[in-house]
Design an enzyme around this catalytic site. Structure first.
Site, PDB file in Angstrom:
ATOM      1  N   ARG A 107       0.791  -1.270  -0.015  1.00  0.00           N
ATOM      2  CA  ARG A 107      -0.056  -0.011   0.033  1.00  0.00           C
ATOM      3  C   ARG A 107       1.016   1.307  -0.133  1.00  0.00           C
ATOM      4  O   ARG A 107       1.778   1.357   0.970  1.00  0.00           O
ATOM      5  CB  ARG A 107      -0.940  -0.040   1.218  1.00  0.00           C
ATOM      6  N   THR A 111      -1.109   7.540  -0.470  1.00  0.00           N
ATOM      7  CA  THR A 111      -2.378   7.166  -1.143  1.00  0.00           C
ATOM      8  C   THR A 111      -3.293   6.363  -0.318  1.00  0.00           C
ATOM      9  O   THR A 111      -4.329   6.365  -0.693  1.00  0.00           O
ATOM     10  CB  THR A 111      -2.369   7.301  -2.645  1.00  0.00           C
ATOM     11  N   ASP A 203       0.663  -4.414  11.891  1.00  0.00           N
ATOM     12  CA  ASP A 203       1.122  -4.383  10.774  1.00  0.00           C
ATOM     13  C   ASP A 203       1.256  -6.009  10.607  1.00  0.00           C
ATOM     14  O   ASP A 203       2.534  -6.418  11.235  1.00  0.00           O
ATOM     15  CB  ASP A 203       2.398  -3.612  10.220  1.00  0.00           C
ATOM     16  N   ASP A 206       4.964  -7.116   9.356  1.00  0.00           N
ATOM     17  CA  ASP A 206       6.067  -6.902  10.379  1.00  0.00           C
ATOM     18  C   ASP A 206       5.807  -7.742  11.445  1.00  0.00           C
ATOM     19  O   ASP A 206       7.081  -8.287  11.816  1.00  0.00           O
ATOM     20  CB  ASP A 206       5.904  -5.190  10.621  1.00  0.00           C
TER      21      ASP A 206
END
Ligand code: PRP
Ligand code: URA
Length: 212
Positions: A107, A111, A203, A206
């Site tokens: 991603r 944006t 995340d 991660d």
């Protein structure tokens, strides 16, 4: 959230239990990875209730009998990189011969739109049941783009599996592809200003790979 006919949210108490551990920021990489795999295996069983079986002859120690099996080679797994990789072994536990394709998406941090950087799919994927897997369904942008890539390749039987979803992501996928079943372990409240799922787990990439 609207009721979508092909969205299935598991409400199993043991999955809830596992997800509570998964969310905890104190849960380390190894346990996180194992939990993602374990939850995925359970989801795979649940999402294959409609699988078509073929008759096979089996010799037991006592007699020959007709039994039913999933046809070999009928399943493929497509993880969305990176975090989807954490779910591959979970599906392989159930379908060890499943071929694996990879779609790479990240991603854009400004944006929040997905950018595809890799796509390699097994030959003949269009004839298989494809598990498109990503533990996080946030805005739904990555999943919709991955679906576009599979549909363009002629895939007709796709099942989406995500561990945690936001209502926004479910709505986006279900409205664009109303006939594709979406299996989700838990539905969360929504997204924060950075499009992270709340309460979520942070995340997923991660935490699976220890990159932060
Ligand atoms: C995460 C996640 C999904 C995507 C979901 O990947 O694994 O692919 O975000 O967000 P969306 O529904 O808003 O598109 P990320 O872009 O962080 O890449 P990574 O797996 O490489 O960390
Ligand atoms: N990707 C993640 O890894 N986590 C989120 O909450 C949203 C997208």
């Amino acid at each position: 959230m609207k009721n979508y006919k092909n969205v299935f949210i598991f409400d199993h108490p043991l999955i809830k239990h596992k997800i509570a551990i998964l969310r905890d920021k104190k849960t380390g990489m190894k346990e996180f990875r194992e939990l993602v795999e374990e939850i995925t295996t359970v989801m795979t069983y649940e999402s294959m209730r409609d699988v078509e079986l073929v008759p096979v002859r089996v010799e037991t120690p006592l007699e020959t009998t007709t039994q039913y099996k999933v046809p070999e080679e009928s399943v493929a797994i497509v993880p969305i990189l990176r975090a989807g990789l954490g779910m591959v072994n979970g599906v392989h536990k159930v379908f060890p011969t499943a071929r694996v394709g990879h779609i790479g998406m990240y991603r854009d941090e400004q944006t929040m739109l997905p950018q595809e950087y890799y796509c390699k799919l097994p030959d003949g994927i269009e004839k298989k049941t494809v598990f498109l897997v990503d533990p996080m369904l946030a805005t739904g942008g990555s999943m919709c783009d991955a679906l576009d890539a599979l549909v363009k390749r002629g895939c007709k039987k796709i099942k989406i599996m995500s561990i945690i979803a936001a209502p926004e992501g479910i709505a986006k996928v279900a409205e664009r592809y109303p006939d594709i079943p979406v299996y989700v372990s838990t539905l969360d409240r929504g997204l924060n200003e950075n499009c992270y799922i709340l309460p979520g787990l942070g995340d997923a990439g991660d935490r699976l790979f220890g990159t932060k």
